[in-house]
Design a protein around this motif. Sequence first.
Motif, PDB file in Angstrom:
ATOM      1  N   GLU A 156       0.814  -1.213   0.000  1.00  0.00           N
ATOM      2  CA  GLU A 156       0.000   0.000   0.000  1.00  0.00           C
ATOM      3  C   GLU A 156       0.853   1.270   0.000  1.00  0.00           C
ATOM      4  O   GLU A 156       0.304   2.373   0.030  1.00  0.00           O
ATOM      5  N   ALA A 157       2.156   1.127  -0.032  1.00  0.00           N
ATOM      6  CA  ALA A 157       3.050   2.279  -0.007  1.00  0.00           C
ATOM      7  C   ALA A 157       3.444   2.692  -1.425  1.00  0.00           C
ATOM      8  O   ALA A 157       3.698   1.843  -2.287  1.00  0.00           O
ATOM      9  N   ILE A 158       3.487   3.999  -1.654  1.00  0.00           N
ATOM     10  CA  ILE A 158       3.897   4.566  -2.950  1.00  0.00           C
ATOM     11  C   ILE A 158       5.221   5.287  -2.732  1.00  0.00           C
ATOM     12  O   ILE A 158       5.336   6.160  -1.865  1.00  0.00           O
ATOM     13  N   TYR A 159       6.232   4.946  -3.533  1.00  0.00           N
ATOM     14  CA  TYR A 159       7.569   5.522  -3.413  1.00  0.00           C
ATOM     15  C   TYR A 159       7.803   6.467  -4.583  1.00  0.00           C
ATOM     16  O   TYR A 159       7.693   6.075  -5.755  1.00  0.00           O
ATOM     17  N   LEU A 160       8.125   7.705  -4.260  1.00  0.00           N
ATOM     18  CA  LEU A 160       8.322   8.746  -5.273  1.00  0.00           C
ATOM     19  C   LEU A 160       9.650   9.443  -4.997  1.00  0.00           C
ATOM     20  O   LEU A 160       9.838  10.034  -3.930  1.00  0.00           O
ATOM     21  N   THR A 161      10.573   9.411  -5.961  1.00  0.00           N
ATOM     22  CA  THR A 161      11.883  10.043  -5.806  1.00  0.00           C
ATOM     23  C   THR A 161      12.091  11.049  -6.926  1.00  0.00           C
ATOM     24  O   THR A 161      11.817  10.762  -8.097  1.00  0.00           O
ATOM     25  N   SER A 162      12.579  12.217  -6.561  1.00  0.00           N
ATOM     26  CA  SER A 162      12.866  13.258  -7.550  1.00  0.00           C
ATOM     27  C   SER A 162      14.020  14.106  -7.041  1.00  0.00           C
ATOM     28  O   SER A 162      14.248  14.210  -5.836  1.00  0.00           O
TER      29      SER A 162
END
Length: 330
Positions: free
Chosen positions: A71-77
């Motif tokens: 259920e976790a969303i990983y977003l890297t920028s």
Amino acid sequence: MITVHARVGGRVVEQPLALGEPLPPNTVWIDLLRPDEAERAHVGAVTGCDLPTREEMKEIEASSQLYTEGEAIYLTSSVIARADSPMPEQGEVTFVLTPRHMITVRFTEPRSVATFAARTGRQPELLASAEDALLGILDAVIDRVADVLELIGARIDGLSTRIFTDSLDGKKIGGSSKKPDELQDVLRGIGRAGDLTHKVRDSLAGLDRLVAFLSSVAAGRLTKEQKAALKTLTRDLRSLNEHAGFLAHEANFLLDATLGLINIEQNAIIKIFSVVSVALMPPTLIASAYGMNFHHMPELDWNFGYPMAIVLMVLSAVVPLWYFRRRGWL
């Protein structure tokens, strides 16, 4: 360092979290700044998330920057930090969205994070949920990018003024009022502005991919208002991308203009040497003719032979200079 932000009694409480301590009740945002392995493991244990390492955050593959686990969303920028300093930085920030928490993992200190933290103290509703917290911090990051673009625009305007206006002292070098040191300083300024613009464009590209991925994978868990806020972020990123492209074009234009001025300076110097060489050729020829020391040279016996040769050499130098000036070559 681990910092948690929790809503307590209608206000936001910010406090550090030590190793081994449980999360305070109603914690919404967990911020990890330069975490070591123990801190990363502790937050992962209390939230049930496998947080990325610094090496994993630097991977450029889209599948390594934008993905879901359970259920976790990983977003890297990448995010710009210290943009107003001589040495701006570009570092990766990972946003992890879970049903209960929003987690940030970073090894740099962008001003947008501190701005968002201060804003939550005045507007506790920004931490009403993990989704609100994520949208709020993304909005702060994008606002900071807009501020950086305004800073770049101001720098480019200042450089343009320096390039296309004469120096205040009015002294000219080779027909131009720009000093070599001044042009070199302008070149360095253009280089710094161009480098920061490229960093901003790279950051905007990452944020654009991030928002697009978030729209596709989190649509079912966002409210109507949150979806509208996400669309607003998308429009803002599109307009900022266009403006960043315009600034990059302006920086390239100023670079070409500065290099053109440098070429003009060099051509003016070469022209002076060429004119001097042409003006000295006839006197040199006359002096060479009377320096051959042949026996039958009647001018050697004249009383006024030496003054005559001097006058001839002066006239042969002055006449070409007069002709060049009349034609506008000097």
